[in-house]
Motif scaffolding. Structure first.
Motif, mmCIF file in Angstrom:
data_model
loop_
_atom_site.group_PDB
_atom_site.id
_atom_site.type_symbol
_atom_site.label_atom_id
_atom_site.label_comp_id
_atom_site.label_asym_id
_atom_site.label_seq_id
_atom_site.Cartn_x
_atom_site.Cartn_y
_atom_site.Cartn_z
ATOM 1 N N ILE A 104 26.244 32.110 -42.012
ATOM 2 C CA ILE A 104 25.539 30.920 -42.483
ATOM 3 C C ILE A 104 25.148 31.147 -43.936
ATOM 4 N N PHE A 105 25.554 30.242 -44.807
ATOM 5 C CA PHE A 105 25.231 30.349 -46.230
ATOM 6 C C PHE A 105 24.231 29.258 -46.596
ATOM 7 N N ASP A 106 23.177 29.672 -47.292
ATOM 8 C CA ASP A 106 22.121 28.734 -47.660
ATOM 9 C C ASP A 106 22.449 28.029 -48.970
ATOM 10 N N ASP A 107 21.976 26.796 -49.104
ATOM 11 C CA ASP A 107 22.005 26.045 -50.371
ATOM 12 C C ASP A 107 23.390 26.001 -51.005
ATOM 13 N N ILE A 108 24.377 25.614 -50.229
ATOM 14 C CA ILE A 108 25.758 25.625 -50.731
ATOM 15 C C ILE A 108 26.020 24.532 -51.765
ATOM 16 N N HIS A 109 25.104 23.570 -51.893
ATOM 17 C CA HIS A 109 25.244 22.529 -52.923
ATOM 18 C C HIS A 109 24.078 22.580 -53.914
ATOM 19 N N TRP A 110 23.437 23.724 -54.047
ATOM 20 C CA TRP A 110 22.256 23.889 -54.884
ATOM 21 C C TRP A 110 22.594 23.923 -56.370
ATOM 22 N N SER A 111 23.788 24.424 -56.692
ATOM 23 C CA SER A 111 24.209 24.589 -58.084
ATOM 24 C C SER A 111 25.726 24.568 -58.147
ATOM 25 N N SER A 112 26.247 24.466 -59.355
ATOM 26 C CA SER A 112 27.702 24.500 -59.509
ATOM 27 C C SER A 112 28.248 25.851 -59.069
ATOM 28 N N ASP A 139 12.335 39.168 -58.643
ATOM 29 C CA ASP A 139 13.441 38.318 -58.193
ATOM 30 C C ASP A 139 14.755 38.869 -58.722
ATOM 31 N N PHE A 140 15.653 39.250 -57.801
ATOM 32 C CA PHE A 140 16.950 39.799 -58.195
ATOM 33 C C PHE A 140 18.039 38.718 -58.235
ATOM 34 N N GLY A 141 17.672 37.492 -57.875
ATOM 35 C CA GLY A 141 18.683 36.451 -57.770
ATOM 36 C C GLY A 141 18.579 35.395 -58.849
ATOM 37 N N ALA A 142 18.861 34.135 -58.457
ATOM 38 C CA ALA A 142 18.893 33.037 -59.412
ATOM 39 C C ALA A 142 17.515 32.484 -59.711
ATOM 40 N N GLY A 143 16.489 32.995 -59.043
ATOM 41 C CA GLY A 143 15.134 32.524 -59.304
ATOM 42 C C GLY A 143 14.829 31.247 -58.553
ATOM 43 N N SER A 144 13.756 30.587 -58.985
ATOM 44 C CA SER A 144 13.309 29.366 -58.343
ATOM 45 C C SER A 144 13.624 28.166 -59.199
ATOM 46 N N ALA A 145 13.953 27.060 -58.531
ATOM 47 C CA ALA A 145 14.160 25.806 -59.262
ATOM 48 C C ALA A 145 12.834 25.136 -59.563
ATOM 49 N N ILE A 146 11.742 25.670 -59.004
ATOM 50 C CA ILE A 146 10.430 25.053 -59.145
ATOM 51 C C ILE A 146 9.644 25.654 -60.300
ATOM 52 N N THR A 147 9.713 26.980 -60.461
ATOM 53 C CA THR A 147 8.934 27.637 -61.498
ATOM 54 C C THR A 147 9.678 28.862 -62.012
ATOM 55 N N MET A 161 24.762 26.698 -62.955
ATOM 56 C CA MET A 161 23.788 25.684 -63.340
ATOM 57 C C MET A 161 23.145 25.069 -62.098
ATOM 58 N N ILE A 162 21.812 25.128 -62.022
ATOM 59 C CA ILE A 162 21.094 24.495 -60.920
ATOM 60 C C ILE A 162 21.124 22.986 -61.131
ATOM 61 N N TYR A 163 21.462 22.251 -60.098
ATOM 62 C CA TYR A 163 21.566 20.800 -60.246
ATOM 63 C C TYR A 163 20.193 20.155 -60.406
ATOM 64 N N SER A 164 20.137 19.160 -61.242
ATOM 65 C CA SER A 164 18.912 18.385 -61.413
ATOM 66 C C SER A 164 18.669 17.557 -60.150
ATOM 67 N N PRO A 165 17.439 17.095 -59.926
ATOM 68 C CA PRO A 165 17.162 16.265 -58.738
ATOM 69 C C PRO A 165 18.071 15.045 -58.646
ATOM 70 N N LEU A 166 18.412 14.442 -59.783
ATOM 71 C CA LEU A 166 19.272 13.256 -59.763
ATOM 72 C C LEU A 166 20.687 13.616 -59.301
ATOM 73 N N ILE A 167 21.241 14.683 -59.857
ATOM 74 C CA ILE A 167 22.583 15.102 -59.457
ATOM 75 C C ILE A 167 22.587 15.529 -57.988
ATOM 76 N N ALA A 168 21.544 16.251 -57.576
ATOM 77 C CA ALA A 168 21.446 16.683 -56.182
ATOM 78 C C ALA A 168 21.404 15.482 -55.237
ATOM 79 N N ALA A 169 20.674 14.447 -55.630
ATOM 80 C CA ALA A 169 20.582 13.244 -54.809
ATOM 81 C C ALA A 169 21.939 12.551 -54.702
ATOM 82 N N LYS A 170 22.676 12.498 -55.801
ATOM 83 C CA LYS A 170 24.007 11.893 -55.786
ATOM 84 C C LYS A 170 24.948 12.677 -54.868
#
Length: 266
Positions: free
Chosen positions: A215-223, A70-78, A1-10
């Motif tokens: 180096i791993f990118d976006d380690i807090h991007w989703s659960s 896109d072979f991955g999780a896609g974009s959180a934007i669109t 699950m991709i985190y919502s902006p509110l959860i990401a901010a927390k």
């Protein structure tokens, strides 16, 4: 699950209040102290910075549309597979300070064999390759249209030490690793799902050495990405991990007598 902006901010707030400062005061690990003082806090204005950021500025103004596979999780934007180059540059390319941090890492640790999973428009690739023109950078990209743009950007900056491997990582990574010598630095930024991220880590392990940095990118991007990061740093081979929130760094140096974990404000 991709985190919502509110959860990401927390999550960012929790990271920030618990993370160590970026001055290195009271840091007892020589490796991490060196990383903070000579890499994170190296404020030299290297000539490569302006060249690469000039490319970024052009990309941010480019309204050309490209079709992505896109072979991955896609974009959180669109959810659309057709995106404008400006949108990719804004939302998918790593911000300046992280690209420049990776430039300094590659330079300081004299990385000669560099692997990147996820070329995108090639901004971070250009930073990694610019650190040492004698280094070899293999970067992997699943979307042909994006790889074409990245190659044009490399040509414009004058970088000759980059090879783009196109296609799904699940199909191409094994062949790339077979022809690569030991990996000095790898940036994993291509899928953003738990199972593939952990699988890529396992595939890279036979090719690491004492001084390898992953180096791993976006380690807090989703659960899923948080779970992947937690499982990776729990591996016996990982002796030191550094959480900078948007990226995570792991080290395998045998100088560490026991596992050490750090969160550092950046």
């Amino acid at each position: 699950m991709i985190y919502s902006p509110l959860i990401a901010a927390k999550k960012y707030f929790q990271y920030y209040i618990h993370a160590s400062n970026s001055k290195g005061h009271g840091m007892h690990s020589p490796f991490v102290f060196d990383f903070i003082t000579h890499v994170m806090n190296d404020f030299t204005d290297y000539a490569a910075y302006d060249k690469i950021e000039t490319i970024r500025k052009k990309l941010l103004k480019d309204q050309t549309s490209v079709t992505l596979k896109d072979f991955g999780a896609g974009s959180a934007i669109t959810k659309s597979n057709t995106r404008k180059i400006a949108s990719i540059a804004k939302n998918s390319a790593k911000p300046r300070k992280y690209g420049q941090l990776m430039y300094r890492m590659a330079k300081h640790y004299q990385c000669k064999n560099i692997l990147e999973l996820g070329t995108s428009l090639g901004i971070t690739t250009a930073y990694l390759a610019s650190a040492d023109p004698e280094a070899t950078v293999i970067t992997m990209e699943g979307a042909d249209a994006v790889a074409d743009i990245a190659q044009r950007n490399f040509n414009e900056v004058g970088l000759k030490n980059i090879e783009i491997v196109r296609g799904n990582f699940d199909e191409t990574l094994r062949g790339v690793l077979q022809k690569m010598p030991a990996i000095d630095l790898a940036f994993i930024d291509g899928n953003h799902q738990q199972e593939p991220t952990e699988r890529y880590f396992e595939q890279l392990l036979p090719h690491i050495h004492n001084n390898t940095l992953l180096i791993f990118d976006d380690i807090h991007w989703s659960s899923g990405m948080e779970a992947a990061w937690k499982n990776i740093i729990a591996q016996e081979s990982v002796v030191c991990d550094i959480d900078l929130f948007y990226i995570g760094i792991v080290s395998f140096r045998k100088e560490f007598k026991e596992k050490q974990a750090f969160s550092i404000r950046f």
